[in-house]
Enzyme design. Structure first.
Site, PDB file in Angstrom:
ATOM      1  CB  SER A 183      35.145 -75.171 -59.336  1.00 11.57           C
ATOM      2  OG  SER A 183      35.908 -76.345 -59.495  1.00 11.57           O
ATOM      3  CG  HIS A 211      32.938 -71.918 -61.239  1.00 10.87           C
ATOM      4  ND1 HIS A 211      31.725 -72.364 -60.750  1.00 10.87           N
ATOM      5  CD2 HIS A 211      33.564 -73.024 -61.697  1.00 10.87           C
ATOM      6  CE1 HIS A 211      31.631 -73.667 -60.895  1.00 10.87           C
ATOM      7  NE2 HIS A 211      32.731 -74.100 -61.474  1.00 10.87           N
ATOM      8  CE  LYS A 242      30.408 -74.213 -64.151  1.00 18.74           C
ATOM      9  NZ  LYS A 242      31.518 -74.466 -65.078  1.00 18.74           N
TER      10      LYS A 242
HETATM   11  C1  LIG Z   1      32.089 -75.483 -66.013  1.00 16.20           C
HETATM   12  C2  LIG Z   1      33.402 -75.062 -66.526  1.00 16.20           C
HETATM   13  C3  LIG Z   1      33.767 -75.258 -67.858  1.00 16.20           C
HETATM   14  C4  LIG Z   1      32.887 -76.006 -68.817  1.00 16.20           C
HETATM   15  O1  LIG Z   1      31.795 -75.253 -69.209  1.00 16.20           O
HETATM   16  P1  LIG Z   1      30.688 -75.930 -70.167  1.00 16.20           P
HETATM   17  O2  LIG Z   1      30.114 -74.782 -70.921  1.00 16.20           O
HETATM   18  O3  LIG Z   1      29.719 -76.613 -69.275  1.00 16.20           O
HETATM   19  O4  LIG Z   1      31.420 -76.882 -71.051  1.00 16.20           O
HETATM   20  C5  LIG Z   1      34.986 -74.786 -68.287  1.00 16.20           C
HETATM   21  N1  LIG Z   1      35.830 -74.165 -67.446  1.00 16.20           N
HETATM   22  C6  LIG Z   1      35.539 -73.967 -66.151  1.00 16.20           C
HETATM   23  C7  LIG Z   1      36.496 -73.266 -65.255  1.00 16.20           C
HETATM   24  C8  LIG Z   1      34.316 -74.422 -65.644  1.00 16.20           C
HETATM   25  O5  LIG Z   1      34.035 -74.252 -64.353  1.00 16.20           O
END
Ligand SMILES: *Cc1c(COP(=O)(O)O)cnc(C)c1O
Length: 396
Positions: A183, A211, A242
Site C-alpha cells: 500500500s 488493495h 475498499k
Molecule cells: C485494508 C487492508 C486490510 C484490512 O481490511 P479491513 O477489511 O478494513 O479490516 C487487510 N489487509 C490489507 C493488505 C489491507 O490493505
C-alpha cells in the site's frame, strides 16, 4: 491506581505529539465520493480514499442495501455456528468465489479478522510461514497467533524468499504469504515468481488482495488475473471495505478444504457477529454489476495512466506502480506535511506519509486514483500539485 496510569498515558501521548506522530483525524460530513465536504464546510476532492471503483456512494448498492433492510432487518445478533446466517451471506460467499475463480469463500467482519483467523487453525509448530517484510499489520498479527515457524524476506525479494524456502524444508508444510499490492509504493507482488518458487520448493501461497481486488488485472480480478494464476493460489483474503463498496467486511477464499477448516476452527469467524444483511445484499449487487460490465475497471485504469503521465510530465518523481496507488516522492518528512496542507488549501485532500509509516528519508504523498474521479477532478489535482510543487521547490 488510575491517577498514576493517567499520568503515564498523558506523558506518552505528549511524546507522540512532540515526535509529530500524533494521528489527527479529519472529519467528512458528506458521503464518501470524489468531491466531499469536510467539517470546516469546505468542499475538497478526495484523493486518499480506498474507493478505487467509486462504489462507496453507488445508487445501485444503496438501493440493494435498503431493500435488504426491509426484508432481512437490520442486524444478525448472532454468530453463525450457533444461529446460522442469512441466505444473503451464502449468496455473497458464492459470488466471491466466482469472482476470484476459487472453490469456496468464508465471510468475516473485516479483512483484519480474516487475516487474524487464517493461520492458527491451519498450521502448527511443525510448519513454516514465510512472510514478505512489508505485509499488512493484520497478517503480522495473524502470524503471531500461530505456532508455525516464522521466516521473513525483504519486500518482493525473490532471492531471500528462495533462501527462506530452502531453510524451511525441515518443516512439514510451508505457506508463503504476501500482500497483492503493497500500500505504500503501489507495487504488485511478483506472484508469477512466487508461484514458481512455491512449485519448486513444495510450498503453498496466500495473497491478501485488499488493495488489488477490483484494481489489478484487466477486469480487476486481482493478482491471480494479472499473472494468469486463477484457481492456482491456495488462499486469498480480501476486504469489502475498499474497492468493493467500502462499507465493512472481509473474506478468505480458496481451496474447499481450507475454507471448511476455517468454518470449524477460525476464531474471529466462530466468536464474532456476521456482517449486516444490507452489506451482504449490496455486496451481491456489486459483484453482479462487475460481471455485467468492465466500465469501472477500464475507467480506473485510464484515469491512473492519465494521472501518472501528466504528473511525470510536470516533473514529479512517481514510484513505479501497477496499481491505483501513486506515491509522489518528496523524501523529506516536513515537506510532505507542508505540501499536503497546502494542497488541502487548494481543495485537494491527500495525506503525507513519513517515517515510521515509510522508511526514513522516503517521505511522500500517496495519491489514490479512483474510477469515481472524472477528468476535471484529475486535472484539478494535477494543477494543484504543479502550483504547490513549484512554490515549494519540488519541481521547476
Ligand atoms: C485494508 C487492508 C486490510 C484490512 O481490511 P479491513 O477489511 O478494513 O479490516 C487487510 N489487509 C490489507 C493488505 C489491507 O490493505
Amino acid at each position: 491506581m488510575y491517577n498514576d496510569f493517567q499520568k503515564y498515558l498523558s506523558d506518552e501521548l505528549q511524546s507522540i505529539e512532540e515526535a509529530g506522530l500524533y494521528k489527527h483525524e479529519r472529519v467528512i460530513t458528506s458521503a464518501q465520493q470524489a468531491a466531499i465536504k469536510v467539517n470546516t464546510g469546505k468542499e475538497v476532492l478526495n484523493f486518499c480514499a480506498n474507493n478505487y471503483l467509486g462504489l462507496a456512494n453507488n445508487p445501485e448498492l444503496i438501493k440493494a442495501a435498503k431493500a435488504a433492510m426491509d426484508n432481512h432487518g437490520y442486524g444478525m445478533s448472532s454468530v453463525r455456528f450457533i444461529c446460522g446466517c442469512s441466505d444473503l451471506h451464502k449468496e455473497l460467499e458464492k459470488k466471491i468465489s466466482e469472482f476470484f475463480g476459487t472453490e469456496d469463500a468464508i465471510l468475516y467482519a473485516s479483512c483484519f479478522d480474516a487475516n487474524g483467523g487464517v493461520f492458527e487453525p491451519l498450521l502448527n509448530e511443525q510448519d513454516a510461514i514465510i512472510s514478505d517484510s512489508l505485509n499488512h499489520a493484520s497478517i503480522i498479527d495473524g502470524v503471531r497467533l500461530c505456532k508455525a515457524q516464522r521466516y521473513r524476506y525483504a519486500n518482493a525479494n525473490m532471492d531471500e524468499l528462495e533462501n527462506c524456502l530452502k531453510l524451511s524444508q525441515v518443516q512439514r508444510f510451508r505457506l508463503i504469504v504476501t500482500d497483492g499490492v503493497f500500500s505504500m509504493d503501489g507495487n504488485v507482488a511478483p506472484l508469477d515468481k512466487i508461484y514458481e518458487l512455491a512449485q519448486k520448493y513444495n510450498a503453498m501461497v496466500m495473497v491478501d488482495e485488499s488493495h488489488s481486488a477490483g484494481v489489478v488485472g484487466k477486469t480487476g480480478r486481482g493478482t491471480t488475473e494479472q499473472f494468469n494464476l486463477r484457481g492456482k493460489i491456495e488462499i486469498l483474503t480480501g476486504t469489502l471495505g475498499k474497492s468493493f463498496g467500502g462499507a465493512v467486511g472481509g473474506f478468505t477464499t480458496g481451496k474447499k478444504e481450507i475454507i471448511d477448516m476455517l468454518r470449524q476452527r477460525s476464531r474471529p469467524y466462530l466468536f464474532s457477529n456476521s456482517i449486516p444483511p444490507m452489506v451482504a445484499a449490496a455486496g451481491i449487487r456489486m459483484f453482479e454489476l462487475m460481471s455485467e460490465t468492465n466500465a469501472l475497471q477500464d475507467k480506473l485504469h485510464s484515469n491512473t495512466e492519465y494521472f501518472i503521465s501528466k504528473m511525470k510530465a510536470a516533473g514529479f518523481d512517481i514510484k513505479p506502480t501497477q496499481s491505483a496507488i501513486c506515491a509522489v516522492m518528496l523524501y523529506d518528512a516536513n515537506l510532505s506535511q507542508d505540501m499536503a496542507a497546502r494542497l488541502l488549501d487548494e481543495g485537494i485532500y491527500v495525506t503525507g506519509f513519513y517515517y515510521p509509516v515509510v522508511p526514513k528519508g522516503l517521505a511522500r504523498i500517496r495519491v489514490q486514483v479512483s474510477a469515481g474521479h472524472d477528468k476535471e477532478h484529475l486535472d484539478k489535482c494535477i494543477a494543484a500539485f504543479t502550483k504547490v510543487g513549484k512554490e515549494l521547490g519540488v519541481i521547476k
